[in-house]
Design a protein around this motif. Sequence first.
Motif, PDB file in Angstrom:
ATOM      1  N   GLY A 266       0.829  -1.207   0.000  1.00  0.00           N
ATOM      2  CA  GLY A 266       0.000   0.000   0.000  1.00  0.00           C
ATOM      3  C   GLY A 266       0.858   1.249   0.000  1.00  0.00           C
ATOM      4  N   THR A 267       1.909   1.253  -0.822  1.00  0.00           N
ATOM      5  CA  THR A 267       2.780   2.439  -0.882  1.00  0.00           C
ATOM      6  C   THR A 267       1.985   3.675  -1.296  1.00  0.00           C
ATOM      7  N   LYS A 268       0.973   3.483  -2.164  1.00  0.00           N
ATOM      8  CA  LYS A 268       0.141   4.636  -2.554  1.00  0.00           C
ATOM      9  C   LYS A 268      -0.604   5.204  -1.346  1.00  0.00           C
ATOM     10  N   GLU A 269      -1.072   4.308  -0.454  1.00  0.00           N
ATOM     11  CA  GLU A 269      -1.771   4.770   0.755  1.00  0.00           C
ATOM     12  C   GLU A 269      -0.780   5.469   1.693  1.00  0.00           C
ATOM     13  N   PHE A 270       0.447   4.947   1.731  1.00  0.00           N
ATOM     14  CA  PHE A 270       1.511   5.550   2.537  1.00  0.00           C
ATOM     15  C   PHE A 270       1.773   6.978   2.069  1.00  0.00           C
ATOM     16  N   ILE A 271       1.889   7.144   0.747  1.00  0.00           N
ATOM     17  CA  ILE A 271       2.156   8.478   0.189  1.00  0.00           C
ATOM     18  C   ILE A 271       0.993   9.428   0.466  1.00  0.00           C
ATOM     19  N   LYS A 272      -0.234   8.887   0.423  1.00  0.00           N
ATOM     20  CA  LYS A 272      -1.428   9.708   0.723  1.00  0.00           C
ATOM     21  C   LYS A 272      -1.563  10.011   2.216  1.00  0.00           C
ATOM     22  N   ARG A 273      -0.774   9.301   3.040  1.00  0.00           N
ATOM     23  CA  ARG A 273      -0.804   9.439   4.505  1.00  0.00           C
ATOM     24  C   ARG A 273      -2.185   9.119   5.093  1.00  0.00           C
ATOM     25  N   ASN A 274      -2.814   8.054   4.597  1.00  0.00           N
ATOM     26  CA  ASN A 274      -4.116   7.690   5.163  1.00  0.00           C
ATOM     27  C   ASN A 274      -4.032   6.521   6.152  1.00  0.00           C
ATOM     28  N   GLY A 275      -2.821   6.064   6.425  1.00  0.00           N
ATOM     29  CA  GLY A 275      -2.623   5.029   7.440  1.00  0.00           C
ATOM     30  C   GLY A 275      -2.900   3.608   6.988  1.00  0.00           C
ATOM     31  N   GLU A 276      -3.427   3.442   5.769  1.00  0.00           N
ATOM     32  CA  GLU A 276      -3.856   2.102   5.328  1.00  0.00           C
ATOM     33  C   GLU A 276      -2.748   1.387   4.544  1.00  0.00           C
ATOM     34  N   PHE A 277      -1.626   1.195   5.207  1.00  0.00           N
ATOM     35  CA  PHE A 277      -0.514   0.454   4.610  1.00  0.00           C
ATOM     36  C   PHE A 277      -0.034  -0.559   5.643  1.00  0.00           C
ATOM     37  N   THR A 278       0.607  -1.608   5.161  1.00  0.00           N
ATOM     38  CA  THR A 278       0.943  -2.733   6.032  1.00  0.00           C
ATOM     39  C   THR A 278       2.326  -3.300   5.730  1.00  0.00           C
ATOM     40  N   VAL A 279       2.806  -4.087   6.667  1.00  0.00           N
ATOM     41  CA  VAL A 279       3.978  -4.944   6.456  1.00  0.00           C
ATOM     42  C   VAL A 279       3.444  -6.370   6.330  1.00  0.00           C
ATOM     43  N   ASN A 280       3.761  -7.048   5.247  1.00  0.00           N
ATOM     44  CA  ASN A 280       3.270  -8.415   5.013  1.00  0.00           C
ATOM     45  C   ASN A 280       4.434  -9.397   5.051  1.00  0.00           C
ATOM     46  N   ILE A 281       4.347 -10.389   5.920  1.00  0.00           N
ATOM     47  CA  ILE A 281       5.350 -11.458   5.966  1.00  0.00           C
ATOM     48  C   ILE A 281       4.621 -12.795   6.044  1.00  0.00           C
ATOM     49  N   ALA A 282       4.898 -13.663   5.092  1.00  0.00           N
ATOM     50  CA  ALA A 282       4.264 -14.987   5.080  1.00  0.00           C
ATOM     51  C   ALA A 282       5.321 -16.052   4.858  1.00  0.00           C
ATOM     52  N   MET A 283       5.000 -17.264   5.319  1.00  0.00           N
ATOM     53  CA  MET A 283       5.799 -18.419   4.943  1.00  0.00           C
ATOM     54  C   MET A 283       4.915 -19.364   4.162  1.00  0.00           C
ATOM     55  N   VAL A 284       5.409 -19.825   3.028  1.00  0.00           N
ATOM     56  CA  VAL A 284       4.642 -20.788   2.234  1.00  0.00           C
ATOM     57  C   VAL A 284       5.414 -22.094   2.139  1.00  0.00           C
ATOM     58  N   ASN A 285       4.665 -23.180   2.062  1.00  0.00           N
ATOM     59  CA  ASN A 285       5.242 -24.510   1.937  1.00  0.00           C
ATOM     60  C   ASN A 285       4.544 -25.233   0.794  1.00  0.00           C
TER      61      ASN A 285
END
Length: 265
Positions: free
Chosen positions: A88-107
Amino acid sequence: MNQDILHTAIKASLSAGNAIMEVYNSVIEVEFKDDKSPLTEADKRANDIINSYLKPTNIPIISEENKQIDFEERKSWETCWIVDPVDGTKEFIKRNGEFTVNIAMVNEGLPEFGVIYVPATKTIYFAEVKEKKAFKSTIKSHNASIDDVISNSKLIKPKKQSNTIEVVGSRSHMSQETMDFVEDLKSSGKEVEIVSKGSSLKFCIVAEGNADIYPRFAPTMEWDTAAGHAICNAVGLEVISKETNKPLLYNKKNLLNPWFIVSKR
């Protein structure tokens, strides 16, 4: 699943969130990548921090901000991390707070666990699919300990059926096909409300019962969806490809996802 591995992902997300907010609260300078998508100092800093936590696990990493590894090498990976340092880099730039850090493990192509951190609200979602439980925790500091995260966590569950269908729409990417999907629901006699959110928060609001369904008929990459997919699977929701009518798969030759729908089956 080794709890230490999950805890490593949680700690990585919190540390990345701290760096992201330092940039967020200063002047945001934006570059553009070859595909015209925006890139900020927050993406780079968060990626470096997450790599520093995950590399010692000796599990290979697919990250939006890492140099992509050729499929000839990746295809032998049974397990890997899939990371989006700032979704959500676009949300980050807009400063609306709706951005996240995503970390997953897949098998073997399917998510085993996922962590989604919302730095602006210090809210973290995490789940291990086999345990069939997902949690939401709101903490006081990005420096919170694992004990703080766990002690403040609450189980989340999807919504029970009601007369109104709440459909998640993208804050920045609402496609014509999504609007057509909504119209089809309305024409079947159902009352429909749109819930707009940015980033992987769209998965979270379905998983925690604040919406019924998330149709995504616009491009996404594997790092946009893997963590949210894990959280949704853990609470009994499916993330189904419109191409195959089967769950989305990860560490594919092409890291672009097909269109998909998140819902109960």
